[in-house]
Design a protein around this motif. Structure first.
Motif, short mmCIF file in Angstrom:
data_model
loop_
_atom_site.label_atom_id
_atom_site.label_comp_id
_atom_site.label_asym_id
_atom_site.label_seq_id
_atom_site.Cartn_x
_atom_site.Cartn_y
_atom_site.Cartn_z
N ALA A 273 -51.62 -12.91 -7.98
CA ALA A 273 -50.35 -13.45 -8.47
C ALA A 273 -50.51 -14.95 -8.69
CB ALA A 273 -49.25 -13.19 -7.45
N LYS B 2 -48.37 -18.14 -8.63
CA LYS B 2 -47.09 -18.53 -8.07
C LYS B 2 -46.65 -19.93 -8.46
CE LYS B 2 -47.54 -15.44 -4.16
NZ LYS B 2 -46.38 -14.58 -4.29
N SER B 3 -47.58 -20.76 -8.96
CA SER B 3 -47.24 -22.12 -9.39
C SER B 3 -48.26 -22.55 -10.43
CB SER B 3 -47.25 -23.07 -8.19
OG SER B 3 -48.54 -23.16 -7.65
N HIS C 254 -33.24 -13.69 -16.51
CA HIS C 254 -32.18 -14.21 -15.62
C HIS C 254 -30.81 -14.10 -16.30
CE1 HIS C 254 -35.46 -15.92 -13.17
NE2 HIS C 254 -34.58 -15.79 -12.21
N GLN D 28 -33.54 -19.70 -11.28
CA GLN D 28 -34.40 -20.04 -10.15
C GLN D 28 -35.79 -19.48 -10.42
OE1 GLN D 28 -33.09 -18.14 -6.57
NE2 GLN D 28 -32.30 -16.40 -7.65
N ARG D 29 -36.75 -20.09 -9.82
CA ARG D 29 -38.13 -19.64 -10.01
C ARG D 29 -38.38 -18.33 -9.28
NH1 ARG D 29 -42.22 -21.81 -12.70
NH2 ARG D 29 -41.90 -23.93 -13.33
N SER D 30 -39.06 -17.46 -9.95
CA SER D 30 -39.49 -16.22 -9.32
C SER D 30 -40.66 -16.55 -8.41
CB SER D 30 -39.92 -15.25 -10.42
OG SER D 30 -40.53 -14.13 -9.85
N THR D 31 -40.93 -15.69 -7.47
CA THR D 31 -42.07 -15.94 -6.59
C THR D 31 -43.39 -15.77 -7.35
OG1 THR D 31 -41.96 -13.67 -5.83
CG2 THR D 31 -40.89 -15.33 -4.47
N ASN D 32 -43.41 -14.90 -8.37
CA ASN D 32 -44.62 -14.71 -9.18
C ASN D 32 -44.31 -15.06 -10.62
OD1 ASN D 32 -46.05 -13.70 -6.96
ND2 ASN D 32 -45.31 -11.64 -7.36
N LEU D 33 -45.07 -16.00 -11.15
CA LEU D 33 -44.89 -16.41 -12.55
C LEU D 33 -45.67 -15.52 -13.50
CD1 LEU D 33 -45.25 -20.25 -12.00
CD2 LEU D 33 -43.14 -18.92 -12.18
N TYR E 225 -49.53 -12.70 -13.46
CA TYR E 225 -50.62 -12.10 -12.70
C TYR E 225 -51.92 -12.35 -13.44
CZ TYR E 225 -47.19 -9.77 -9.85
OH TYR E 225 -46.15 -9.52 -8.99
#
Length: 103
Positions: free
Chosen positions: A8, A10-11, A54, A62-67, A69
Motif C-alpha cells: 500500500a 500511504k503517502s 468522497h 479527508q485522506r484515505s489510509t491507502n492512496l 497499491y
C-alpha cells in the motif's frame, strides 16, 4: 520462480510513482502503462478519483489510509522472461487484482 508483492502507498504518491516509473528500470518508460489513466498524469487521476468518491459518498474531504497499491513482481533469470513478457504479465496481474475497476 516469480515473486509477487503488493504494498500500500500511504503517502507521497508522486514520489512513489516517480520511483515506480524510473526510466532506468522501465526501458526509458517504454515498459510503463496505465489502466484508465496515463502514467504521466496518474497522480492527478488518482486524486480526482478520490475527490469524486468522497463526493459520491457525501463524505468530508479527508485522506484515505491507502492512496494506491504498488504491485511488484520479480522473476528469476532461470524463468527466461523478457522485459516485454514481464510487462504483459504485470498488466494482467494489475487487472486481475483490481477487477478492472480502478486506475
Amino acid at each position: 520462480m516469480a515473486i509477487t508483492k503488493i504494498h500500500a502507498i500511504k503517502s507521497t504518491l508522486g514520489k512513489a510513482l516517480a520511483y515506480i516509473e524510473n526510466p532506468d528500470k522501465t526501458d526509458g518508460q517504454m515498459l510503463v502503462s496505465g489502466y484508465n489513466c496515463e502514467p504521466q498524469t496518474a497522480s492527478i487521476d488518482f486524486e480526482m478519483t478520490a475527490v469524486l468518491a468522497h463526493k459520491a459518498r457525501n463524505l468530508k474531504r479527508q485522506r484515505s489510509t491507502n492512496l494506491a497499491y504498488h504491485l511488484i513482481q520479480s522473476f528469476s533469470p532461470e524463468d527466461a522472461v523478457t522485459p516485454e513478457q514481464a510487462h504483459e504479465l504485470g498488466k494482467k496481474l494489475a487487472f486481475e487484482y483490481t477487477g478492472g475497476k480502478y486506475e
